[in-house]
Motif scaffolding. Structure first.
Motif, PDB file in Angstrom:
ATOM      1  N   ALA A  30       0.696  -1.223   0.075  1.00  0.00           N
ATOM      2  CA  ALA A  30       0.032   0.032   0.122  1.00  0.00           C
ATOM      3  C   ALA A  30       0.840   1.245   0.177  1.00  0.00           C
ATOM      4  CB  ALA A  30      -1.026   0.154   1.407  1.00  0.00           C
ATOM      5  N   GLY A  31       2.144   1.194   0.765  1.00  0.00           N
ATOM      6  CA  GLY A  31       2.843   2.401   0.766  1.00  0.00           C
ATOM      7  C   GLY A  31       3.382   2.623  -0.583  1.00  0.00           C
ATOM      8  N   VAL A  32       3.952   1.563  -1.271  1.00  0.00           N
ATOM      9  CA  VAL A  32       4.507   1.883  -2.411  1.00  0.00           C
ATOM     10  C   VAL A  32       3.481   2.140  -3.753  1.00  0.00           C
ATOM     11  CG1 VAL A  32       5.357   0.241  -4.294  1.00  0.00           C
ATOM     12  CG2 VAL A  32       6.412  -0.191  -2.136  1.00  0.00           C
ATOM     13  N   ASN A  33       2.354   1.491  -3.412  1.00  0.00           N
ATOM     14  CA  ASN A  33       1.202   2.111  -4.209  1.00  0.00           C
ATOM     15  C   ASN A  33       0.863   3.499  -4.095  1.00  0.00           C
ATOM     16  OD1 ASN A  33       0.825   0.009  -5.820  1.00  0.00           O
ATOM     17  ND2 ASN A  33      -0.744  -0.827  -4.158  1.00  0.00           N
ATOM     18  N   ARG A  34       0.879   4.206  -2.855  1.00  0.00           N
ATOM     19  CA  ARG A  34       0.952   5.732  -2.489  1.00  0.00           C
ATOM     20  C   ARG A  34       2.007   6.390  -3.215  1.00  0.00           C
ATOM     21  NH1 ARG A  34      -0.806   3.442   2.498  1.00  0.00           N
ATOM     22  NH2 ARG A  34       1.241   4.052   3.483  1.00  0.00           N
ATOM     23  N   MET A  35       3.241   5.867  -3.281  1.00  0.00           N
ATOM     24  CA  MET A  35       4.246   6.838  -3.788  1.00  0.00           C
ATOM     25  C   MET A  35       3.955   6.656  -5.281  1.00  0.00           C
ATOM     26  SD  MET A  35       7.391   5.265  -1.809  1.00  0.00           S
ATOM     27  CE  MET A  35       8.561   6.244  -2.675  1.00  0.00           C
ATOM     28  N   SER A  60       5.909   5.973 -12.499  1.00  0.00           N
ATOM     29  CA  SER A  60       5.009   5.339 -11.489  1.00  0.00           C
ATOM     30  C   SER A  60       4.640   3.952 -11.979  1.00  0.00           C
ATOM     31  CB  SER A  60       3.547   6.355 -11.843  1.00  0.00           C
ATOM     32  OG  SER A  60       2.589   5.743 -10.854  1.00  0.00           O
ATOM     33  N   ALA A  61       4.521   3.759 -13.432  1.00  0.00           N
ATOM     34  CA  ALA A  61       4.329   2.427 -13.790  1.00  0.00           C
ATOM     35  C   ALA A  61       5.268   1.353 -13.566  1.00  0.00           C
ATOM     36  CB  ALA A  61       4.094   2.223 -15.481  1.00  0.00           C
ATOM     37  N   VAL A  62       6.592   1.774 -13.430  1.00  0.00           N
ATOM     38  CA  VAL A  62       7.751   1.156 -13.085  1.00  0.00           C
ATOM     39  C   VAL A  62       7.573   0.623 -11.488  1.00  0.00           C
ATOM     40  CG1 VAL A  62      10.199   0.768 -12.882  1.00  0.00           C
ATOM     41  CG2 VAL A  62       9.258   1.874 -14.871  1.00  0.00           C
ATOM     42  N   LEU A  63       7.265   1.770 -10.797  1.00  0.00           N
ATOM     43  CA  LEU A  63       7.256   1.488  -9.230  1.00  0.00           C
ATOM     44  C   LEU A  63       6.049   0.441  -9.083  1.00  0.00           C
ATOM     45  CD1 LEU A  63       8.266   2.009  -6.602  1.00  0.00           C
ATOM     46  CD2 LEU A  63       6.732   4.182  -6.751  1.00  0.00           C
ATOM     47  N   ARG A  64       4.925   0.768  -9.612  1.00  0.00           N
ATOM     48  CA  ARG A  64       3.800   0.034  -9.373  1.00  0.00           C
ATOM     49  C   ARG A  64       3.968  -1.671  -9.717  1.00  0.00           C
ATOM     50  NH1 ARG A  64      -0.744   2.551  -8.323  1.00  0.00           N
ATOM     51  NH2 ARG A  64      -0.101   4.425  -9.407  1.00  0.00           N
TER      52      ARG A  64
END
Length: 582
Positions: free
Chosen positions: A197-202, A419-423
């Motif tokens: 959830a934290g990664v998705n918030r970022m 954002s796409a890479v992080l998600r």
């Protein structure tokens, strides 16, 4: 697995065996469970760690004999302090083996081996030993504080063992102990969800709902769309070349020797193979050569403004991804170079014109190479997803392609890609995915993070401020902590713990039905002690309180226990009562 049965039997036997030993032919519960395991053909324990678990369960019997006997005689000691008896047993001689085999330091092994020595002990000496066993010296204290900060940045709270690795053995033991198994496994699952959830918030802070499709579309538009990189490149190149016009009158007569020579070489048939080479020559270039000869006229020159316009048209063809030209790209580049040589020769007679022309040429040359690299990305057939994959290709080995792509994009376009890479970095493998395909895996995140080239990470995540990049590093450290931590975090299936709980529950039910109240009470006391220990090990408030104590003199610990007692958290209140009786 045999130790799972034997351990559960031993826990029940801690209070049942003292009663049963007076019955003819009675066999201790742990031995009966072990015999059942042999009868079922379960595999024998392998390695010192599994044997340590067995030793720990056997240590329960020794404590249980006296505790059960006390119950049988109506002694109030266990009834008054069942939690202390249970926790002391957990830190017995068998647990010392587990601490050693799990990598615990000397102090951790001492803590494990005290078997009721530290916990029932009194005074600052016992409390100081406990503190030293938990976190070690000054380096350990700093490590505790840093770990807590890392977990906070990752959006979750650590356990005691995750901030103090010397205590991981105890968490592993708790994950296999009836009364504590569920607490530990739920913590492992919740941490993965919270980090995800934290990664998705970022990722949402950069661009909401970004995925390979939206990121690929952002790359396409950012490179070749209206106002994209190619358009901006042409506009800037035109301005730089226009600066040359300030020093070069438009009607200045220009010879075209380089251009004429190139067109002659490319369109003239090879001697001795005229017919064959004529078929290989590009007819478009032959036509350009004839037209240029006509334009040059008898004096062999054309106006400067005409030569410049020709080069601009050729340059536009080179910078246009969508253009299908009759002239191969390689020959277009040669023609552009020849026109540039002629213009450079014309401007060389005027120092200011020559300098302005060089600036324009250098800009064009550098960015043309970049455009060629970008064309390999945006020219991929198959839609935006293919463009995204092409942009990410090679990020394990280096950052060349992704650097070219990201530098060509505007702010929001670049955020879409990051954002796409992080998600996707922590997206669980298909075999472990849920029905909506959004399950996060800390192991997958760590694998992908470690595999990505450092330069590619910087390109993708460092442009959003120092805090963003630092938080990415902290998340990676947390996922590494989870991988290297207690066994239940790496493999939360809890098979042995589940079996132990089932056996213990069955024994408790049987003892209750047969009227053995003391047996039932003893089992409940042991399970309750383990449950409290597990709840404390995973309670963020207790972890925070414990971390604060690592930076305080031992003498203030009694007062700090009072702080726990004032908490509204029932777990902390229970812990304060336990610690206060030490």
């Amino acid at each position: 697995m045999p130790y799972g049965l034997e351990g559960a039997g031993n826990l029940a036997g801690m209070v049942s065996d003292p009663f049963g030993q007076f019955l003819p032919g009675y066999q201790p519960t742990g031995q009966m469970a072990s015999g059942l395991a042999d009868t079922l053909g379960l595999p024998q324990p392998q390695g010192a760690l599994e044997q340590g678990v067995g030793n720990a369960s056997r240590a329960l019997v020794g404590t249980g004999l006296s505790a059960g006997a006390g119950l049988a005689a109506g002694a109030p000691q266990l009834a008054a302090q069942p939690l202390m008896q249970g926790v002391s047993t957990v830190t017995g001689a068998g647990a010392q083996d587990i601490a050693r085999e799990a990598g615990g330091g000397q102090m951790a092994q001492i803590l494990a081996g005290l078997a009721g020595g530290i916990l029932p002990g009194t005074g600052a000496g016992a409390q100081g030993a406990l503190r030293g066993a938990i976190r070690g010296g000054e380096e350990g204290r700093q490590g505790v504080q840093q770990a807590i900060g890392n977990f906070a940045a990752a959006g979750t709270a650590p356990t005691v063992g995750q901030v103090a690795p010397r205590m991981q053995w105890l968490e592993t033991l708790m994950s296999r102990t009836p009364g504590a198994t569920g607490v530990m496994s739920r913590k492992a699952a919740s941490q993965a969800e919270e980090i995800g959830a934290g990664v998705n918030r970022m990722a949402d802070d950069l661009a909401r709902n970004a995925d390979p499709t939206t990121a690929g579309q952002a790359i396409l538009e950012g490179v070749s769309g209206p106002g994209g990189f190619v358009s901006r490149f042409k506009e800037q190149a035109g301005k730089l070349y226009d600066e040359v016009d300030q020093y070069m009158p438009g009607q200045t007569a220009m010879p075209m020797k380089s251009t004429e020579g190139l067109l002659a070489r490319l369109s003239t048939p090879t001697k001795g193979a005229e017919a064959t080479s004529a078929l290989l020559s590009n007819p478009k270039l032959a036509g350009i050569r004839e037209a240029l000869t006509t334009d040059l006229g008898p004096n062999g020159t054309i106006p400067y403004e005409a030569a410049k316009a020709l080069r601009t048209r050729v340059g536009s063809m080179l910078g246009d991804f969508s253009l299908t030209s009759d002239v191969p790209r390689g020959e277009l580049k040669q023609l552009y170079g020849a026109l540039s040589d002629d213009l450079r020769a014309a401007t060389s007679k005027n120092p200011k014109a020559f300098a302005a022309n060089n600036r324009a040429e250098n800009f064009y040359r550098e960015n043309l190479a970049k455009i060629e690299n970008l064309e390999r990305v945006v020219g991929k057939a198959g839609g935006p997803e293919k463009i995204y994959n092409a942009a990410m290709q090679g990020t394990r080995e280096g950052s060349t392609t992704i650097r070219e792509v990201m530098s060509a994009l505007k702010g929001n376009e670049a955020k879409e890609v990051s954002s796409a890479v992080l998600r996707r970095m922590g997206r669980a493998n298909n075999s472990a995915q849920n029905d909506v395909a959004d399950k996060f895996s800390t192991g997958t995140f760590l694998t992908n993070w470690a595999a990505m080239d450092k330069g590619a990470k910087n390109v993708l995540f460092s442009r959003y401020g120092d805090d963003f990049a630092a938080n990415m590093d902290k998340i990676a450290k947390v996922t590494s902590n989870l991988r290297d931590g207690a066994d239940y975090l790496r493999n939360p299936s809890g098979t042995a713990g589940a079996l132990a709980q089932q056996t213990t529950a069955a024994t408790a039910v049987v003892s209750a039905l047969t009227g053995n109240v003391g047996v039932t009470a003893g089992i409940a006391a042991g399970a309750g002690a383990a449950n409290l220990t597990a709840r404390l090990m995973t309670n963020p408030k207790f972890v925070s309180w414990l971390a604060r104590q690592t930076n305080r003199p031992v003498g203030v610990l009694p007062a700090q226990i009072g702080v726990l007692a004032q908490s509204k958290d029932p777990d902390l209140q229970e812990a304060a009562q336990l610690l206060g009786s030490m």
